[in-house]
Design a protein around this motif. Structure first.
Motif, mmCIF file in Angstrom:
data_model
loop_
_atom_site.group_PDB
_atom_site.id
_atom_site.type_symbol
_atom_site.label_atom_id
_atom_site.label_comp_id
_atom_site.label_asym_id
_atom_site.label_seq_id
_atom_site.Cartn_x
_atom_site.Cartn_y
_atom_site.Cartn_z
ATOM 1 N N LEU A 2 111.426 -13.067 16.014
ATOM 2 C CA LEU A 2 111.730 -12.331 17.233
ATOM 3 C C LEU A 2 110.442 -12.230 18.037
ATOM 4 C CD1 LEU A 2 113.848 -10.623 18.800
ATOM 5 C CD2 LEU A 2 112.993 -8.644 17.539
ATOM 6 N N LEU A 3 110.473 -12.641 19.293
ATOM 7 C CA LEU A 3 109.305 -12.630 20.171
ATOM 8 C C LEU A 3 109.555 -11.630 21.298
ATOM 9 C CD1 LEU A 3 108.931 -16.515 20.592
ATOM 10 C CD2 LEU A 3 108.006 -15.085 18.756
ATOM 11 N N ILE A 4 108.624 -10.715 21.476
ATOM 12 C CA ILE A 4 108.739 -9.716 22.537
ATOM 13 C C ILE A 4 107.413 -9.643 23.269
ATOM 14 C CG2 ILE A 4 109.187 -7.284 23.087
ATOM 15 C CD1 ILE A 4 110.638 -7.119 20.338
ATOM 16 N N SER A 5 107.469 -9.561 24.588
ATOM 17 C CA SER A 5 106.277 -9.343 25.389
ATOM 18 C C SER A 5 106.631 -8.284 26.418
ATOM 19 C CB SER A 5 105.846 -10.632 26.083
ATOM 20 O OG SER A 5 104.665 -10.419 26.835
ATOM 21 N N ALA A 6 105.759 -7.296 26.587
ATOM 22 C CA ALA A 6 106.079 -6.212 27.516
ATOM 23 C C ALA A 6 104.820 -5.609 28.113
ATOM 24 C CB ALA A 6 106.878 -5.127 26.800
ATOM 25 N N ASN A 7 105.010 -5.027 29.282
ATOM 26 C CA ASN A 7 103.937 -4.326 29.978
ATOM 27 C C ASN A 7 104.609 -3.331 30.922
ATOM 28 O OD1 ASN A 7 101.381 -3.604 30.873
ATOM 29 N ND2 ASN A 7 100.750 -5.696 31.352
ATOM 30 N N GLU A 8 103.794 -2.548 31.626
ATOM 31 C CA GLU A 8 104.372 -1.719 32.669
ATOM 32 C C GLU A 8 105.115 -2.643 33.619
ATOM 33 O OE1 GLU A 8 101.758 1.307 34.436
ATOM 34 O OE2 GLU A 8 100.374 0.842 32.802
ATOM 35 N N LYS A 9 106.238 -2.155 34.136
ATOM 36 C CA LYS A 9 107.145 -3.003 34.916
ATOM 37 C C LYS A 9 106.441 -3.802 36.009
ATOM 38 C CE LYS A 9 111.102 -2.249 37.841
ATOM 39 N NZ LYS A 9 112.101 -1.266 38.225
ATOM 40 N N ASN A 10 105.577 -3.189 36.774
ATOM 41 C CA ASN A 10 104.935 -3.904 37.883
ATOM 42 C C ASN A 10 103.719 -4.736 37.447
ATOM 43 O OD1 ASN A 10 103.442 -1.647 37.311
ATOM 44 N ND2 ASN A 10 103.034 -1.094 39.438
ATOM 45 N N LYS A 11 103.355 -4.684 36.157
ATOM 46 C CA LYS A 11 102.205 -5.464 35.675
ATOM 47 C C LYS A 11 102.602 -6.623 34.764
ATOM 48 C CE LYS A 11 98.830 -1.687 35.696
ATOM 49 N NZ LYS A 11 97.921 -0.900 34.839
ATOM 50 N N TYR A 12 103.887 -6.715 34.412
ATOM 51 C CA TYR A 12 104.314 -7.766 33.481
ATOM 52 C C TYR A 12 104.099 -9.153 34.092
ATOM 53 C CZ TYR A 12 106.951 -10.982 30.726
ATOM 54 O OH TYR A 12 107.272 -12.074 29.977
ATOM 55 N N SER A 13 103.578 -10.101 33.279
ATOM 56 C CA SER A 13 103.344 -11.473 33.735
ATOM 57 C C SER A 13 103.975 -12.469 32.766
ATOM 58 C CB SER A 13 101.844 -11.750 33.827
ATOM 59 O OG SER A 13 101.604 -13.137 33.963
ATOM 60 N N GLN A 14 104.889 -13.291 33.285
ATOM 61 C CA GLN A 14 105.505 -14.334 32.469
ATOM 62 C C GLN A 14 104.489 -15.409 32.104
ATOM 63 O OE1 GLN A 14 108.549 -14.209 31.120
ATOM 64 N NE2 GLN A 14 108.028 -16.071 29.998
ATOM 65 N N LEU A 15 103.512 -15.656 32.981
ATOM 66 C CA LEU A 15 102.476 -16.658 32.680
ATOM 67 C C LEU A 15 101.690 -16.278 31.418
ATOM 68 C CD1 LEU A 15 101.091 -17.354 36.271
ATOM 69 C CD2 LEU A 15 102.502 -18.871 34.874
ATOM 70 N N ILE A 16 101.388 -14.980 31.266
ATOM 71 C CA ILE A 16 100.672 -14.505 30.079
ATOM 72 C C ILE A 16 101.526 -14.722 28.830
ATOM 73 C CG2 ILE A 16 99.820 -12.421 28.911
ATOM 74 C CD1 ILE A 16 98.863 -11.455 31.702
ATOM 75 N N SER A 17 102.807 -14.396 28.916
ATOM 76 C CA SER A 17 103.717 -14.589 27.773
ATOM 77 C C SER A 17 103.794 -16.057 27.397
ATOM 78 C CB SER A 17 105.124 -14.078 28.107
ATOM 79 O OG SER A 17 105.103 -12.696 28.334
ATOM 80 N N ASP A 18 103.990 -16.925 28.397
ATOM 81 C CA ASP A 18 104.074 -18.372 28.141
ATOM 82 C C ASP A 18 102.813 -18.874 27.448
ATOM 83 O OD1 ASP A 18 106.573 -18.474 29.334
ATOM 84 O OD2 ASP A 18 105.813 -19.219 31.254
ATOM 85 N N GLU A 19 101.656 -18.448 27.943
ATOM 86 C CA GLU A 19 100.372 -18.901 27.390
ATOM 87 C C GLU A 19 100.216 -18.475 25.931
ATOM 88 O OE1 GLU A 19 96.775 -20.793 27.118
ATOM 89 O OE2 GLU A 19 98.252 -20.954 28.729
ATOM 90 N N PHE A 20 100.599 -17.266 25.610
ATOM 91 C CA PHE A 20 100.449 -16.769 24.242
ATOM 92 C C PHE A 20 101.442 -17.438 23.292
ATOM 93 C CE2 PHE A 20 101.571 -13.820 20.808
ATOM 94 C CZ PHE A 20 100.320 -13.610 20.253
ATOM 95 N N PHE A 21 102.726 -17.400 23.632
ATOM 96 C CA PHE A 21 103.738 -17.862 22.693
ATOM 97 C C PHE A 21 103.710 -19.355 22.458
ATOM 98 C CE2 PHE A 21 105.944 -13.795 23.969
ATOM 99 C CZ PHE A 21 105.768 -13.169 22.738
ATOM 100 N N LYS A 22 103.276 -20.157 23.459
ATOM 101 C CA LYS A 22 103.267 -21.606 23.253
ATOM 102 C C LYS A 22 102.196 -22.033 22.247
ATOM 103 C CE LYS A 22 100.189 -23.099 26.991
ATOM 104 N NZ LYS A 22 100.111 -23.735 28.312
ATOM 105 N N LYS A 23 101.213 -21.175 21.998
ATOM 106 C CA LYS A 23 100.141 -21.518 21.057
ATOM 107 C C LYS A 23 100.505 -21.238 19.606
ATOM 108 C CE LYS A 23 96.950 -22.390 24.243
ATOM 109 N NZ LYS A 23 96.246 -23.637 24.402
ATOM 110 N N ILE A 24 101.611 -20.523 19.376
ATOM 111 C CA ILE A 24 102.002 -20.185 18.015
ATOM 112 C C ILE A 24 102.780 -21.353 17.407
ATOM 113 C CG2 ILE A 24 103.227 -18.561 16.524
ATOM 114 C CD1 ILE A 24 103.032 -16.541 18.841
ATOM 115 N N LYS A 25 102.406 -21.735 16.223
ATOM 116 C CA LYS A 25 103.093 -22.846 15.522
ATOM 117 C C LYS A 25 103.705 -22.333 14.233
ATOM 118 C CE LYS A 25 101.699 -25.954 18.473
ATOM 119 N NZ LYS A 25 102.548 -26.223 19.561
#
Length: 199
Positions: free
Chosen positions: A176-199
């Motif tokens: 299960l993968l979850i990424s969260a931040n304050e509503k106006n600070k959430y960035s999908q680019l940050i989530s993409d960058e982190f999760f794509k590195k996990i193998k």
């Protein structure tokens, strides 16, 4: 005779304890306790290996914790600059959600049921709303995600935004993968960058 024996035993134990302390025993015990409560970065990474390979994560992110939470193995990471949090949870045989749940039309209801199953006493999630469906890469595959907004009670922040996704390891185990931040600070680019590195 029995009383004398007990007094002698108490004296020997006291002397042994004093000897232990004088040979650095106090520092040893405090050091072990400190390492258990605040493990080294290497220890955290070693524990995280049970959930996935995080060795390719870049320096923008910090793995904060890798531990058992509510019966699940979980890794908690933070994007240093934004404070955005990422969670990777190994649910084992007790899958919280599946990739099919994420893709389904009634995903909002499935998320509410999942939240009620793993309700954590310190926080409460209200007014959960799915705003978008998408895909990203993690564990070497394209995986579905849903973007959400919610109100969180009992935390200093009120409105949060983020994503929830489910990936599978090479062995077919769900994560299960979850990424969260304050509503106006959430960035999908940050989530993409982190999760794509996990193998």
């Amino acid at each position: 005779m029995g009383l004398l024996k007990n007094i002698f035993r108490a004296i020997i134990l006291t002397l042994a304890f004093i000897g232990f302390l004088s040979l650095g025993g106090k520092e040893l015990v405090l050091g072990l306790f400190h390492n258990y409560i605040n493990p080294s970065h290497e220890t955290v990474l070693e524990r995280a290996q049970k959930v996935g390979d995080f060795s390719k994560i870049n320096d923008e992110f910090e793995i904060e914790k890798a531990a058992g939470i509510m019966g699940y193995n979980a890794v908690v990471a933070e994007h240093k600059a934004s404070g955005q949090k990422m969670f990777v949870v190994e649910s084992g045989d007790k899958a919280i959600l599946t990739a099919e749940d994420i893709k389904s039309d009634d995903v909002e209801e499935k998320l509410r049921k999942a939240i009620s199953k793993v309700k954590y006493q310190a926080i409460s999630v209200d007014e959960l709303k799915v705003t978008k469906h998408g895909t990203m890469n993690s564990y070497g595959k394209e995986v579905p995600f849903v973007k959400f907004e919610a109100k969180v009670k009992k935390l200093p922040i009120g409105d949060v935004g983020g994503i929830i996704s489910v990936a599978q390891t090479k062995e077919g185990e769900p994560r299960l993968l979850i990424s969260a931040n304050e509503k106006n600070k959430y960035s999908q680019l940050i989530s993409d960058e982190f999760f794509k590195k996990i193998k």
